[in-house]
Design a protein around this motif. Sequence first.
Motif, PDB file in Angstrom:
ATOM      1  N   LEU A  37       0.810  -1.218   0.000  1.00  0.00           N
ATOM      2  CA  LEU A  37       0.000   0.000   0.000  1.00  0.00           C
ATOM      3  C   LEU A  37       0.843   1.269   0.000  1.00  0.00           C
ATOM      4  CD1 LEU A  37      -2.504  -1.141   2.762  1.00  0.00           C
ATOM      5  CD2 LEU A  37      -2.835  -1.243   0.288  1.00  0.00           C
ATOM      6  N   ILE A  38       1.986   1.196   0.660  1.00  0.00           N
ATOM      7  CA  ILE A  38       2.826   2.384   0.840  1.00  0.00           C
ATOM      8  C   ILE A  38       4.129   2.167   0.072  1.00  0.00           C
ATOM      9  CG2 ILE A  38       3.987   3.868   2.515  1.00  0.00           C
ATOM     10  CD1 ILE A  38       2.068   2.645   4.648  1.00  0.00           C
ATOM     11  N   ASN A  39       4.158   2.578  -1.167  1.00  0.00           N
ATOM     12  CA  ASN A  39       5.397   2.523  -1.965  1.00  0.00           C
ATOM     13  C   ASN A  39       5.375   3.694  -2.935  1.00  0.00           C
ATOM     14  OD1 ASN A  39       4.489   1.459  -4.769  1.00  0.00           O
ATOM     15  ND2 ASN A  39       3.555  -0.007  -3.351  1.00  0.00           N
ATOM     16  N   CYS A  40       6.484   3.966  -3.552  1.00  0.00           N
ATOM     17  CA  CYS A  40       6.617   5.163  -4.393  1.00  0.00           C
ATOM     18  C   CYS A  40       6.062   4.978  -5.804  1.00  0.00           C
ATOM     19  CB  CYS A  40       8.068   5.622  -4.430  1.00  0.00           C
ATOM     20  SG  CYS A  40       9.172   4.518  -5.328  1.00  0.00           S
ATOM     21  N   ARG A  41       5.502   3.811  -6.100  1.00  0.00           N
ATOM     22  CA  ARG A  41       4.892   3.519  -7.403  1.00  0.00           C
ATOM     23  C   ARG A  41       5.872   3.578  -8.576  1.00  0.00           C
ATOM     24  NH1 ARG A  41       1.682   1.754  -4.096  1.00  0.00           N
ATOM     25  NH2 ARG A  41      -0.303   2.689  -3.614  1.00  0.00           N
ATOM     26  N   GLY A  42       7.149   3.313  -8.253  1.00  0.00           N
ATOM     27  CA  GLY A  42       8.116   3.160  -9.340  1.00  0.00           C
ATOM     28  C   GLY A  42       9.030   4.333  -9.620  1.00  0.00           C
ATOM     29  N   ILE A  43       9.084   5.326  -8.737  1.00  0.00           N
ATOM     30  CA  ILE A  43       9.979   6.464  -9.014  1.00  0.00           C
ATOM     31  C   ILE A  43      11.358   6.314  -8.361  1.00  0.00           C
ATOM     32  CG2 ILE A  43       8.110   8.068  -9.495  1.00  0.00           C
ATOM     33  CD1 ILE A  43       8.549   9.290  -6.723  1.00  0.00           C
ATOM     34  N   GLY A  44      11.551   5.221  -7.607  1.00  0.00           N
ATOM     35  CA  GLY A  44      12.877   4.910  -7.081  1.00  0.00           C
ATOM     36  C   GLY A  44      13.236   5.562  -5.769  1.00  0.00           C
ATOM     37  N   THR A  45      12.248   6.030  -5.014  1.00  0.00           N
ATOM     38  CA  THR A  45      12.562   6.715  -3.766  1.00  0.00           C
ATOM     39  C   THR A  45      12.344   5.879  -2.509  1.00  0.00           C
ATOM     40  OG1 THR A  45      10.366   7.705  -3.694  1.00  0.00           O
ATOM     41  CG2 THR A  45      12.135   9.004  -4.713  1.00  0.00           C
ATOM     42  N   CYS A  46      11.493   4.851  -2.574  1.00  0.00           N
ATOM     43  CA  CYS A  46      11.188   4.122  -1.337  1.00  0.00           C
ATOM     44  C   CYS A  46      12.096   2.913  -1.119  1.00  0.00           C
ATOM     45  CB  CYS A  46       9.722   3.714  -1.299  1.00  0.00           C
ATOM     46  SG  CYS A  46       9.263   2.381  -2.424  1.00  0.00           S
ATOM     47  N   GLY A  47      12.454   2.196  -2.156  1.00  0.00           N
ATOM     48  CA  GLY A  47      13.324   1.037  -2.027  1.00  0.00           C
ATOM     49  C   GLY A  47      12.616  -0.260  -1.694  1.00  0.00           C
ATOM     50  N   THR A  48      11.277  -0.281  -1.703  1.00  0.00           N
ATOM     51  CA  THR A  48      10.540  -1.487  -1.310  1.00  0.00           C
ATOM     52  C   THR A  48      10.486  -2.566  -2.386  1.00  0.00           C
ATOM     53  OG1 THR A  48       8.431  -0.478  -1.922  1.00  0.00           O
ATOM     54  CG2 THR A  48       9.118  -0.251   0.377  1.00  0.00           C
ATOM     55  N   CYS A  49      10.876  -2.243  -3.598  1.00  0.00           N
ATOM     56  CA  CYS A  49      10.856  -3.230  -4.683  1.00  0.00           C
ATOM     57  C   CYS A  49      12.220  -3.895  -4.884  1.00  0.00           C
ATOM     58  CB  CYS A  49      10.375  -2.591  -5.983  1.00  0.00           C
ATOM     59  SG  CYS A  49      11.475  -1.329  -6.646  1.00  0.00           S
ATOM     60  N   ALA A  50      13.066  -3.849  -3.857  1.00  0.00           N
ATOM     61  CA  ALA A  50      14.410  -4.430  -3.957  1.00  0.00           C
ATOM     62  C   ALA A  50      14.339  -5.939  -4.157  1.00  0.00           C
ATOM     63  CB  ALA A  50      15.210  -4.099  -2.712  1.00  0.00           C
ATOM     64  N   VAL A  51      15.104  -6.423  -5.110  1.00  0.00           N
ATOM     65  CA  VAL A  51      15.184  -7.851  -5.420  1.00  0.00           C
ATOM     66  C   VAL A  51      16.633  -8.199  -5.769  1.00  0.00           C
ATOM     67  CG1 VAL A  51      12.800  -8.150  -6.224  1.00  0.00           C
ATOM     68  CG2 VAL A  51      14.551  -7.417  -7.838  1.00  0.00           C
ATOM     69  N   ALA A  52      16.955  -9.475  -5.641  1.00  0.00           N
ATOM     70  CA  ALA A  52      18.238  -9.975  -6.130  1.00  0.00           C
ATOM     71  C   ALA A  52      18.018 -10.427  -7.569  1.00  0.00           C
ATOM     72  CB  ALA A  52      18.718 -11.136  -5.267  1.00  0.00           C
ATOM     73  N   VAL A  53      18.922 -10.026  -8.438  1.00  0.00           N
ATOM     74  CA  VAL A  53      18.785 -10.323  -9.861  1.00  0.00           C
ATOM     75  C   VAL A  53      20.029 -11.056 -10.344  1.00  0.00           C
ATOM     76  CG1 VAL A  53      18.526  -9.306 -12.147  1.00  0.00           C
ATOM     77  CG2 VAL A  53      17.386  -8.257 -10.203  1.00  0.00           C
ATOM     78  N   ASP A  54      19.809 -12.171 -11.024  1.00  0.00           N
ATOM     79  CA  ASP A  54      20.890 -12.918 -11.640  1.00  0.00           C
ATOM     80  C   ASP A  54      20.635 -12.913 -13.136  1.00  0.00           C
ATOM     81  OD1 ASP A  54      23.016 -14.603 -12.217  1.00  0.00           O
ATOM     82  OD2 ASP A  54      21.932 -16.416 -11.637  1.00  0.00           O
ATOM     83  N   LYS A  95      13.279 -12.678  -4.118  1.00  0.00           N
ATOM     84  CA  LYS A  95      12.761 -11.650  -3.212  1.00  0.00           C
ATOM     85  C   LYS A  95      13.008 -12.064  -1.763  1.00  0.00           C
ATOM     86  CE  LYS A  95      10.372  -7.947  -2.088  1.00  0.00           C
ATOM     87  NZ  LYS A  95      10.784  -6.603  -2.419  1.00  0.00           N
ATOM     88  N   TYR A  96      13.484 -11.099  -0.953  1.00  0.00           N
ATOM     89  CA  TYR A  96      13.758 -11.321   0.465  1.00  0.00           C
ATOM     90  C   TYR A  96      12.694 -10.666   1.335  1.00  0.00           C
ATOM     91  CZ  TYR A  96      18.289 -13.103  -0.922  1.00  0.00           C
ATOM     92  OH  TYR A  96      19.286 -13.860  -1.480  1.00  0.00           O
ATOM     93  N   ASP A  97      12.686 -11.034   2.609  1.00  0.00           N
ATOM     94  CA  ASP A  97      11.735 -10.476   3.561  1.00  0.00           C
ATOM     95  C   ASP A  97      12.163  -9.073   3.996  1.00  0.00           C
ATOM     96  OD1 ASP A  97      13.908 -11.185   5.205  1.00  0.00           O
ATOM     97  OD2 ASP A  97      12.624 -11.865   6.830  1.00  0.00           O
ATOM     98  N   GLY A  98      11.388  -8.502   4.916  1.00  0.00           N
ATOM     99  CA  GLY A  98      11.633  -7.139   5.374  1.00  0.00           C
ATOM    100  C   GLY A  98      10.775  -6.169   4.587  1.00  0.00           C
ATOM    101  N   PHE A  99      10.377  -5.090   5.221  1.00  0.00           N
ATOM    102  CA  PHE A  99       9.525  -4.103   4.566  1.00  0.00           C
ATOM    103  C   PHE A  99      10.107  -3.655   3.227  1.00  0.00           C
ATOM    104  CE2 PHE A  99       7.917   0.187   3.781  1.00  0.00           C
ATOM    105  CZ  PHE A  99       6.552   0.013   3.965  1.00  0.00           C
TER     106      PHE A  99
END
Length: 120
Positions: A37-54, A95-99
């Motif tokens: 519910l609370i994320n920046c919708r893709g502008i790169g300011t919140c950091g909640t969409c962090a993933v590990a990428v290979d 994807k890892y845990d944590g907000f």
Amino acid sequence: MPTIQALGKTIECDQGANLRQVLLNAGIELYNGKAKLINCRGIGTCGTCAVAVDGEVSPPNWRDKTRRSLPPHSPAKNLRLACQTEVLGDLKVTKYDGFWGQGERILWTPDAPSPQDSTT
């Protein structure tokens, strides 16, 4: 066309596609807990969409580098902001845990949800 493996799904996308949009369009839950519910919708300011990428992706831009340099993220952890990442080749996403997705416990892998995970 590049393929992305995430949460047991294999998704085809155009080269240069935005990783966040591809994952969300495929129905893959990218956000943990209230970050849905609370994320920046893709502008790169919140950091909640962090993933590990290979795989082959664009180099980190200034938004990605800046946000991941601030707590609770760490530039030492090999994560990317999905919203600031372009798909350049085949990928495997975890994807890892944590907000902010910065935790140590894996929520989902390219192949499937983590066995100990009951909710994301």
